[in-house]
Scaffold this active site. Sequence first.
Site, PDB file in Angstrom:
ATOM      1  N   HIS A  67       0.392  -1.611   0.170  1.00 14.15           N
ATOM      2  CA  HIS A  67       0.051  -0.063  -0.027  1.00 14.15           C
ATOM      3  C   HIS A  67       1.086   1.754   0.172  1.00 14.15           C
ATOM      4  O   HIS A  67       0.787   2.441  -0.628  1.00 14.15           O
ATOM      5  CB  HIS A  67      -0.731  -0.287   1.473  1.00 14.15           C
ATOM      6  CG  HIS A  67      -1.967   1.105   1.623  1.00 14.15           C
ATOM      7  ND1 HIS A  67      -3.211   0.879   1.376  1.00 14.15           N
ATOM      8  CD2 HIS A  67      -1.431   2.354   1.666  1.00 14.15           C
ATOM      9  CE1 HIS A  67      -3.653   2.630   1.234  1.00 14.15           C
ATOM     10  NE2 HIS A  67      -2.573   3.623   1.837  1.00 14.15           N
ATOM     11  N   GLU A  68       1.707   1.596   0.944  1.00 17.16           N
ATOM     12  CA  GLU A  68       2.704   2.926   1.291  1.00 17.16           C
ATOM     13  C   GLU A  68       3.247   2.882  -0.244  1.00 17.16           C
ATOM     14  O   GLU A  68       4.228   3.502  -0.808  1.00 17.16           O
ATOM     15  CB  GLU A  68       3.015   2.792   2.044  1.00 17.16           C
ATOM     16  CG  GLU A  68       2.671   2.883   3.617  1.00 17.16           C
ATOM     17  CD  GLU A  68       2.136   4.015   3.574  1.00 17.16           C
ATOM     18  OE1 GLU A  68       2.141   4.463   3.142  1.00 17.16           O
ATOM     19  OE2 GLU A  68       0.493   3.215   3.987  1.00 17.16           O
ATOM     20  N   HIS A  71       1.483   4.426  -2.991  1.00 18.87           N
ATOM     21  CA  HIS A  71       1.353   5.883  -2.961  1.00 18.87           C
ATOM     22  C   HIS A  71       3.078   6.377  -3.170  1.00 18.87           C
ATOM     23  O   HIS A  71       2.800   6.972  -3.786  1.00 18.87           O
ATOM     24  CB  HIS A  71       1.273   6.117  -1.301  1.00 18.87           C
ATOM     25  CG  HIS A  71       0.298   6.493  -0.414  1.00 18.87           C
ATOM     26  ND1 HIS A  71      -1.305   7.250  -1.215  1.00 18.87           N
ATOM     27  CD2 HIS A  71      -0.092   5.393   0.480  1.00 18.87           C
ATOM     28  CE1 HIS A  71      -1.768   6.785  -0.780  1.00 18.87           C
ATOM     29  NE2 HIS A  71      -1.460   5.907   0.476  1.00 18.87           N
TER      30      HIS A  71
END
Length: 157
Positions: A67-68, A71
């Site tokens: 998820h990170e 980003h």
Amino acid sequence: MDDRQLQLWVEQISLTSFGLPFEHQARFNRRLRSTGGRYFTCTHDIEISWLQYEQFGASDVEKIIKHELCHYHLHIRGKGYQHRDSDFKQLLAKVGGTRYCRSLPQSLRRKEPYRYKLVCVSCKAEYLRKRKADPRKYVCGHCKGKLRLLTIEMAHA
């Protein structure tokens, strides 16, 4: 697992899942309780919740790392890196990251006592608050009446 091992793990996930290198810092943050991780747009660093790793293990944290990294890679390439952006949603689904992390057990969350109470002058409805609130900015949710702020006396054991 320490920060050095996390760094190597994030670099490896970045190469295998995204086909791109992770060239910044990854570290654990033992204070993160309500989120699984954070990506910093100014430094491009990533922080991962140590408590998520401790409670739920490597498989859950791997999804948080993905998820990170979504980003990270989208931001660096100037694409839509925020949760609401379609670029982010598509990449997250493609790599198998998670949108939300699991909630920590109640015992690990910060417990602040209720210290204030907003009381409706009209219908006497009560609203408990942990932080001080300006009663002029709010109205009663039941009758739209005016609110009064009271301090709750703490019983010391």
